[in-house]
Design a protein around this motif. Structure first.
Motif, PDB file in Angstrom:
ATOM      1  N   LYS A  58       0.761  -1.178   0.012  1.00  0.00           N
ATOM      2  CA  LYS A  58      -0.090  -0.103  -0.020  1.00  0.00           C
ATOM      3  C   LYS A  58       0.889   1.082  -0.003  1.00  0.00           C
ATOM      4  CE  LYS A  58      -4.130   1.663   0.104  1.00  0.00           C
ATOM      5  NZ  LYS A  58      -5.383   1.068  -0.771  1.00  0.00           N
TER       6      LYS A  58
ATOM      7  N   ILE B  51      -5.930  10.579   4.712  1.00  0.00           N
ATOM      8  CA  ILE B  51      -6.047   9.576   3.994  1.00  0.00           C
ATOM      9  C   ILE B  51      -5.596   8.299   4.522  1.00  0.00           C
ATOM     10  CG2 ILE B  51      -5.419   8.855   1.472  1.00  0.00           C
ATOM     11  CD1 ILE B  51      -4.438  12.067   1.613  1.00  0.00           C
ATOM     12  N   PRO B  52      -6.590   7.627   4.664  1.00  0.00           N
ATOM     13  CA  PRO B  52      -6.319   6.041   5.306  1.00  0.00           C
ATOM     14  C   PRO B  52      -5.785   5.351   4.381  1.00  0.00           C
ATOM     15  CG  PRO B  52      -8.577   6.837   5.695  1.00  0.00           C
ATOM     16  CD  PRO B  52      -8.031   7.799   4.674  1.00  0.00           C
ATOM     17  N   LEU B  53      -4.637   4.775   4.800  1.00  0.00           N
ATOM     18  CA  LEU B  53      -3.843   3.879   3.840  1.00  0.00           C
ATOM     19  C   LEU B  53      -4.137   2.324   3.900  1.00  0.00           C
ATOM     20  CD1 LEU B  53      -0.407   5.229   2.893  1.00  0.00           C
ATOM     21  CD2 LEU B  53      -2.332   5.334   1.596  1.00  0.00           C
ATOM     22  N   LYS B  54      -4.131   1.890   5.211  1.00  0.00           N
ATOM     23  CA  LYS B  54      -3.952   0.581   5.577  1.00  0.00           C
ATOM     24  C   LYS B  54      -4.298   0.258   7.108  1.00  0.00           C
ATOM     25  CE  LYS B  54      -4.267  -3.557   3.777  1.00  0.00           C
ATOM     26  NZ  LYS B  54      -5.213  -4.081   2.818  1.00  0.00           N
ATOM     27  N   THR B  55      -4.982  -0.785   7.279  1.00  0.00           N
ATOM     28  CA  THR B  55      -5.301  -1.162   8.588  1.00  0.00           C
ATOM     29  C   THR B  55      -5.072  -2.711   8.718  1.00  0.00           C
ATOM     30  OG1 THR B  55      -7.059   0.426   8.945  1.00  0.00           O
ATOM     31  CG2 THR B  55      -7.044  -1.000  10.312  1.00  0.00           C
TER      32      THR B  55
ATOM     33  N   TYR C 129      -2.020   5.893   8.279  1.00  0.00           N
ATOM     34  CA  TYR C 129      -2.773   6.878   7.448  1.00  0.00           C
ATOM     35  C   TYR C 129      -1.756   8.149   7.297  1.00  0.00           C
ATOM     36  CZ  TYR C 129      -3.782   9.030  12.123  1.00  0.00           C
ATOM     37  OH  TYR C 129      -3.586   9.555  13.188  1.00  0.00           O
TER      38      TYR C 129
END
Lengths: 233, 1274
Positions: free
Chosen positions: A152, A210-214, A225
């Motif tokens: 990501k 901006i959330p990237l990955k959880t 994020y």
């Protein structure tokens, strides 16, 4: 908290360090306590991630990066010794915090020439309090999750605006509660003290998130994020 | 639904745009085919006729004979067959069986059994469809609810306090209430003159005061009241009262105010002034010495008018006619109306009168707010220092009981109700007698028999738009033949139209502001297109600066003016002063509300004598669907219109114009051509030519801003508008408006004539005379305004969930005193809204929310100029929610609520739901009254409601051992489990009930749930606290005098979150452990718990049961639910209404607090529901869906299958998103948001994009709070 000023970029080639020095096997050793395992995994990941972000966000010229393989995917690692040292030292200091579950966030701040942050890559970490590692399958699962996160990051420039030229970066750690006090007592690395971050570095106006990955696993819950300044230039 | 589908298709640029979209083209092709086939079919069969000419059927579902056969029959017998249903064209729907949903959708349509066709053919003529109607009762149901409402309303009409139909602006062009109207150019002119006039006026009033001489306490009191009353008179610029009623101005000032405000009351409709004057007498009657004073004051007013204060002169003369005339009868009237004051007339001394008086005023208006100062004010010997709140308490209801604004809103509703009542009455009587129809029939019979043939062969829908010609004027002129043919205006001002200027006012500045605004409009226009014809609004702008010098003119608006006056350039809504300049011999006529009402009523009666298919638009205009009528009578529409007009003229003495067209739009447009006093039938063949020449502003819904926008697109006429493609229009104006414009400019309009319209919002707004000095004033004002809203909602039988606070603030730089007295001047508008968890009509709740909103806006009270409260998202408060109109969004919640017995505690204000002990314990006890005998409960062990998965909450120490079933029946615990002290503390009747049920139980011991039967009833709680239940001793509950213990059913040990467990206080941990141990001991067959478990020694008894239940529940949302919404929020209402309601006490406990707060927030169906008790953060789920793909499916189904999202559902989504933020799962949140954005903004319904905006806004707020920045949504 740490503040690092970038030196003039150096161009060094051929310096090849195999990065994946921690193998998973070492992490499952029974004598390691749980917090240590998590801290190791996390710091390892953070190092890869920071390098990759530096590459993707073009903070340093691409010449200082080399392609490696980590988590079974290609990543870019810097070959600049000082830079690497800085990152390693920082993470080395972060590790005890993670071990004690005292680090809330590890933030990589990218700043413009005036040292105003333009982007903040926030790794928000939370650990489940009472669980222990039981099997190896669990760790391979963690690896998959981390890989996803790395991937990501490598495509995150698609959702971010370009940074202005001449950016620098710094690493911040958001600690829980009074962890800083202990931190000052124990200096993990000599001459590498923590500094309380300037408000200027922490605070970003009109930030967009901006959330990237959880990722959620049994040992670790982490989300990445980006906070991006609305007007970058 | 299907229509929406078409729109969507039509909106796509698929090459069919020119023919109105693919569907339209297809339909017309099918029609052509049908026409083409018909002759050949006729030849084949040989038995053709024209029985069904004018009939167009649409076959819905299975019929006998089949749809094909019906189609053939229609061909043979001159009818039309529609393969697709069009509301405007299809006349009958043929069906033998329809689902409920469709019945509701088709409410008001003629749904007929196919036998109607076959029987008609047999009979050789078109039989009345009435006996063949498929669902008679469905209509009855609809109307019964309507009736109930109607009754309420009509009863309220008779209350003297409630204003009946009073509303000034007859003219449809400017239906806007005048005091929200922007000051148009007339302001501009009234500047300087104001100054002079004002000075003279002022001195006059000082004279007044002196004449009154010793202004006693009472007169001060009076001074207050008129001020209060005067507020209603929104557009009388010279009403010199002020919200400064709130702040104690100098006493001289108040007296001044008193001086000439009073007459204004008389200018209102007589009824109101009755009430007003009665109050006078209440004051004075018991304290005789005051009577002469008040009277004398009243009488002095007229005399003053002669002495040069011109602005008020007309009002004064009004009072001279109105108020003295009323006074004689007042004493007697007062007795029936105000029992309280009259009951103790002699007892109270003069000072207290003021108080009493205050109270009565409030009561008079039917509002229930307490006047807070009524007791503190006992000493009214200090009247000027009287607190503002006192004056204010009555202010709002006073305002609304007289406000013309308010009349406007009630006016149309009342006639709608009237029409509805007529309809239902005739239905009840089994058929109406239409006297008008009879007359027309006779008329036709008298005519030559040839006219029979002239009757229209082709049935075409025909809408009549009946509009009275300058209503107010013609009503006023009825009995004054001397005014006929002269320029006449109805206004509150009768002088030459000059008033003095008040200090602080700066009309010039306002004038400039509005002029600049106008210029801006122009500029936009010229930018857009150079050869623009100015829109009508612009015409009024006097661009010559000369007018500026002529200022200080009366700013009383003209409500209506005669055609003669219009020729001189006078327009409705113009300020009187300006009009007088344009037309010096303009006569002004006062309002006469009683007469308006009479005339309007007789107009409606006239219309109703023809048909009941009437839609009331306002007091003076109505739509009539004459389609059936014309067919039945066989007359032409022109004949009908003529008959109606003659009838109206005869009965009312006023003229009416009638526009006719095949739809509402065309009818309304035709009316323009018909006016004055004429009729015009816009034939379908001339529609195109006609409409092309019409200015866009004549289209409904095209107001100033839209027409200026259109102008910027180079559009001034409908013809221009036709040039624009639908996609362009939709881009510019949004999907729905664009579509509407596209259709309207082609003369297409399929809105049906509806006699009943659903209310979307209930509001109360006041932007006249708002001058606060302190926050407290604003607060109490909001409270009172909320009470007014409550009153209205109660009147309408509605409750709402969204509360919007609108505030008008003085624009920075605008003069402190606006040009119009008490007006709001130039303002900025602010609005904020909040969504409640449950619909409410409680004024207190609304007030609390409004005050919160108000503080959140952080406004300077001094600059407030207007306040409005609006409640939206309404649902019927008592009616079966599923019985609401079809236009409402559908939600599972409605269904569930409908299933639930009516005692689901709707009366409870939502904020209290499940929060505090006292209220909920009341809920218990009220539930308990409906306790089912304890013999039955165990049988419902496998109840399907998710809410009951908690297994019922036990209150062994309280007598009500509550078990929540779907039907909220309660099991009474066995006597041994009941704490005697608590039992004793219960009200006697409840205690008796409990005891009775025990006795009952003892008689049938075998059925009671005893220890012997636990395995079978494991999902229902085991009866003893010893078994798998936990006793919580709650101590020192605030507001909870007796210590109460709660027994919760223990969740599985595996479900106990170790973190929470660890966080619990020591004693609780111990208690839990021992409880688990007990559980394990009692039921030895438990399964050993996995090694992760923090309590390895404990057993886990109910695992199998629970698993089964999970399975069941997991399966049902996925497979069973026919509607996606059912899937979406299966646990919605039961979770909200039953469990959380019966679970209030644990909330109080600090240790359990978090989880219970969370528990309602999780959509609460599956595992999380059961987990939630001990898991602090359940995985966020949306209707049980956890995986992103599932959520996506859910959302997609939701958006695609529902045309209008239900607030419930939106809230659930917001809640889910909020949980995701809390769960630190931003990535999923981001994906969900982006997916919704894509879905909802693509949707053809603009509601959906609004819904998305709403969701996004809410989520952003949460994200902002959590992370300090907002999501970047691209």
């Amino acid at each position: 908290m740490i503040f690092y000023k970038r030196d003039a970029p150096l161009f060094i080639k051929g310096c090849c360090i195999y990065f994946g020095c921690f193998s998973m096997a070492t992490l499952t050793r029974q004598d390691l306590n749980f917090g240590q395992v998590v801290a190791d995994i996390l710091c390892e990941f953070l190092e890869v991630a920071i390098h990759l972000i530096l590459y993707v966000r073009e903070i340093y010229p691409s010449g200082i990066f080399q392609k490696r393989k980590k988590y079974n995917v290609p990543v870019q690692m810097s070959c600049h010794p000082e830079l690497n040292q800085y990152i390693q030292d920082t993470l080395h200091c972060v590790k005890p915090l993670i071990q004690k579950n005292e680090a809330e966030k590890v933030v990589m701040v990218i700043m413009d020439k005036e040292h105003h942050p333009v982007e903040r890559f926030v790794f928000e970490i939370s650990q489940p309090p009472l669980l222990s590692i039981s099997s190896e399958t669990l760790l391979s699962h963690v690896e998959q999750l981390l890989r996803a996160m790395i991937l990501k990051i490598s495509v995150c420039d698609a959702v971010l605006d370009n940074n202005p030229p001449g950016c620098t970066f710094t690493l911040l750690v958001h600690t829980r509660e009074a962890a800083t006090r202990n931190m000052e007592k124990v200096q993990v690395i000599k001459d590498f003290p923590w500094i309380v971050a300037d408000e200027q570095e922490v605070h970003m106006e009109e930030a967009k998130l901006i959330p990237l990955k959880t990722m959620t696993s049994d040992i670790l819950k982490m989300q990445l994020y980006v906070e991006e300044r609305t007007q970058k230039n | 639904m299907s229509r929406d589908g078409w729109r969507k298709k039509a909106s796509e640029d698929d090459g069919w745009g020119g023919r109105g979209g693919y569907m339209a083209a297809k339909i017309s092709k099918l029609e052509e085919q049908f026409q083409k086939d018909a002759p050949s079919e006729k030849q084949k069969d040989g038995t053709s006729s024209c029985i069904f000419s004018g009939v167009a059927i649409y076959v819905n579902g299975y019929t006998d004979p089949s749809a094909d056969e019906l189609r053939r029959l229609m061909m043979l017998h001159g009818g039309q067959f529609h393969l697709y249903y069009t509301r405007s064209k299809t006349t009958h729907i043929i069906a033998t069986n329809l689902p409920n949903r469709k019945i509701q959708d088709l409410k008001g349509e003629k749904v007929v059994r196919p036998e109607w066709i076959t029987d008609s053919i047999k009979a050789g003529r078109q039989l009345s469809y009435v006996q063949y109607q498929l669902y008679m009762k469905q209509k009855g149901l609809n109307y019964s609810s309507v009736c109930a409402r109607g009754k309420q309303d009509t009863s309220s009409i008779h209350e003297p306090s409630k204003p009946s139909l009073n509303h000034l602006q007859s003219d449809s062009i400017k239906p806007q209430p005048s005091h929200t109207q922007t000051l148009s150019t007339e302001v501009l002119k009234s500047t300087h003159a104001n100054h002079k006039a004002n000075f003279t006026e002022r001195s006059n009033h000082q004279l007044d005061v002196r004449l009154n001489g010793s202004c006693s306490i009472i007169s001060e009191e009076d001074a207050e009241r008129p001020r209060v009353n005067g507020i209603h008179d929104g557009d009388d610029d010279d009403v010199d009262d002020n919200a400064c009623a709130l702040l104690p101005r100098g006493s001289q000032d108040t007296l001044l105010t008193n001086g000439y405000v009073h007459p204004v009351n008389a200018a209102l409709k007589p009824q109101d002034s009755f009430a007003e004057l009665q109050l006078h007498v209440v004051d004075t009657g018991s304290h005789q010495s005051h009577l002469p004073q008040t009277e004398s004051r009243d009488r002095e007013e007229p005399s003053c008018s002669s002495s040069g204060s011109k602005a008020n002169s007309h009002q004064r003369s009004l009072i001279s006619t109105a108020s003295p005339a009323k006074q004689p009868g007042l004493h007697s009237m007062q007795k029936d109306l105000h029992p309280k004051p009259t009951s103790n007339p002699g007892t109270s001394a003069a000072p207290q009168k003021g108080n009493l008086h205050d109270q009565t005023r409030v009561r008079l208006n039917g509002s229930y707010h307490m006047t807070p100062n009524s007791s503190t004010l006992a000493d009214s010997s200090n009247p000027p220092g009287r607190s503002a709140a006192g004056a204010e308490a009555g202010i709002i209801s006073e305002f609304f009981s007289r406000s013309r604004l308010h009349h406007i809103s009630t006016w149309r509703n009342e006639f709608s109700e009237y029409v509805n009542a007529l309809q239902s009455r005739s239905r009840a009587a089994g058929g109406a007698v239409f006297s008008g129809q009879e007359k027309l029939k006779k008329l036709r019979a008298n005519c030559s028999s040839g006219s029979l043939m002239a009757a229209p062969q082709v049935r075409q829908s025909c809408i009549l738009h009946v509009d009275m010609d300058c209503f107010f004027v013609s009503v006023a002129v009825r009995h004054r033949p001397d005014l006929k043919g002269k320029p006449v205006a109805v206004t509150s001002n009768r002088g030459p139209g000059r008033v003095a200027q008040r200090p602080g006012a700066n009309p010039q500045l306002e004038f400039q502001y509005y002029q600049r605004k106008q210029q801006q409009y122009r500029k936009e226009k010229t930018d857009g297109d150079l050869e623009m014809t100015p829109s009508p609004q612009c015409d009024e702008v006097p661009s010559n600066g000369v007018d500026l010098d002529l200022a200080a003119l009366s700013m009383a608006e003209i409500a209506s003016c005669s055609y003669e006056a219009r020729q001189a350039g006078v327009r409705n809504g113009m300020f009187f002063g300006r009009a007088k300049q344009l037309c010096p011999d303009l006569q002004s006529v006062p309002y006469d509300f009683q007469a308006y009402k009479e005339v309007a009523l007789s107009m409606y009666e006239t219309l109703a004598s023809y048909t009941h298919n009437i839609e009331a638009l306002s007091c003076d205009e109505a739509l009539v669907d004459a389609t059936n009528l014309l067919v039945e009578l066989g007359v032409t529409s022109d004949d009908l219109a003529r008959a109606i007009r003659e009838d109206i003229k005869e009965k009312t003495g006023c003229t009416a114009s009638v526009g006719m067209g095949s739809n509402i739009l065309l009818a309304r447009m035709a009316t323009r051509k018909a006016k004055p006093n004429g009729q015009y039938f816009l034939r379908s063949e001339e529609v195109d030519d006609f409409i092309r020449g019409q200015p866009v502003s004549s289209l409904p819904g095209v107001g100033r801003s839209m027409s200026s926008k259109l102008t910027s697109l180079g559009v001034s006429t409908c013809g221009d508008l036709q040039q624009l493609s639908i996609s362009r229009l939709q881009r510019e104006f949004g999907p729905r408006t664009g579509q509407t414009l596209f259709r309207f400019c082609r003369g297409l309009d399929d809105r049906p004539v509806r006699s009943e319209k659903e209310r979307k919002s209930v509001s109360a707004e006041m932007n006249y005379n708002i001058r606060f000095t302190q926050v407290e004033e604003a607060e109490s004002f909001l409270t009172n305004l909320s009470m007014e809203v409550q009153k209205r909602m109660e009147g309408a039988g509605l409750r709402g969930r969204r509360i919007t606070l609108k505030v008008m603030m003085r624009k920075p730089g605008a003069p402190v005193e606006p040009a119009k007295y008490g007006g709001h001047g130039i303002c900025d508008n602010f609005a904020r809204s909040v969504l409640l968890a449950q619909p409410t009509d409680s004024g207190q709740l609304i007030a609390a929310e409004a005050i919160k909103l108000f503080y959140a806006m952080k406004l300077d009270v001094k600059d407030m100029r207007g306040v409005g409260l609006q409640v939206q998202q309404l649902e019927g408060s008592y009616a079966d929610p599923s019985g609401q109109g079809p236009s409402r969004g559908r939600s599972i919640k409605d269904l569930l609520l409908a299933k639930q017995p009516a005692h689901s505690p709707r009366k409870d204000p939502p904020a209290q739901d499940g929060l505090t002990g006292p209220s909920s314990s009341r809920a218990f006890s009220s539930n308990q009254e409906r306790v089912t005998p304890p013999s039955s409960p165990p049988s419902t062990s496998s109840d399907p409601m998710p809410g009951t998965s908690k297994g019922g909450l036990h209150h062994p120490h309280t007598p009500n051992h509550v078990r929540t079933y779907l039907n909220v029946s309660i099991e009474v615990p066995s006597p041994s489990q009941v704490d005697q002290s608590v039992l004793e503390a219960l009200p006697v009747d409840i205690r008796k009930q409990v005891e009775q049920s025990w006795r009952h139980r003892e008689e049938q011991p075998s059925t009671s749930s005893h220890l012997s039967t636990p395995p079978r009833t494991s999902s229902s709680p085991p009866p003893g606290p010893s078994l798998g239940t936990l006793v919580l001793q709650l101590q020192n509950q605030p507001g909870q005098p007796c210590t109460t213990g709660i027994i919760l059913e223990l969740p599985d040990v595996s479900q106990v979150d170790p973190e929470v467990f660890a966080a619990l206080p020591r004693e609780l941990q111990d208690e839990l452990c021992s409880a688990y141990r007990n559980k394990g001991n009692a039921q030895a067959q438990g399964i050993t718990v996995g090694k992760k478990n923090p309590f390895p020694q404990l057993k886990q008894p109910a695992v199998g049961k629970l698993k089964r239940r999970y399975k069941k529940r997991n399966a049902s949302p996925a497979k069973k639910g026919p509607s996606p919404l059912k899937k979406l929020f299966p646990g919605n209402s039961p979770a909200k209404s039953s469990p959380s309601k019966t679970l209030p006490l644990p909330l109080k406990h600090p240790g359990l607090k978090t989880e219970n707060v969370q528990c309602p927030s999780s959509p609460s169906t599956d595992v999380p529901e059961t987990l939630s008790k001990f898991n602090p953060r359940p995985v966020p789920t949306l209707a049980g869906a956890y995986e992103f793909s599932d959520i996506r499916t859910l959302l997609r189904e939701w958006v695609t299958s529902i045309s209008e999202p239900m607030e419930e559902d939106i809230l659930q989504v917001v809640k889910y998103c909020t949980e995701l933020v809390e769960d630190k799962d931003l990535e999923k949140l981001y994906l969900v948001i982006k997916y919704m954005k894509r879905l909802m903004q693509q949707s053809s319904e603009s509601v959906w994009s609004m819904a998305f905006d709403f969701i996004l806004d809410n989520v952003q707020v949460v994200v902002q709070q959590t992370y300090g920045s907002t999501l970047k949504i691209t």
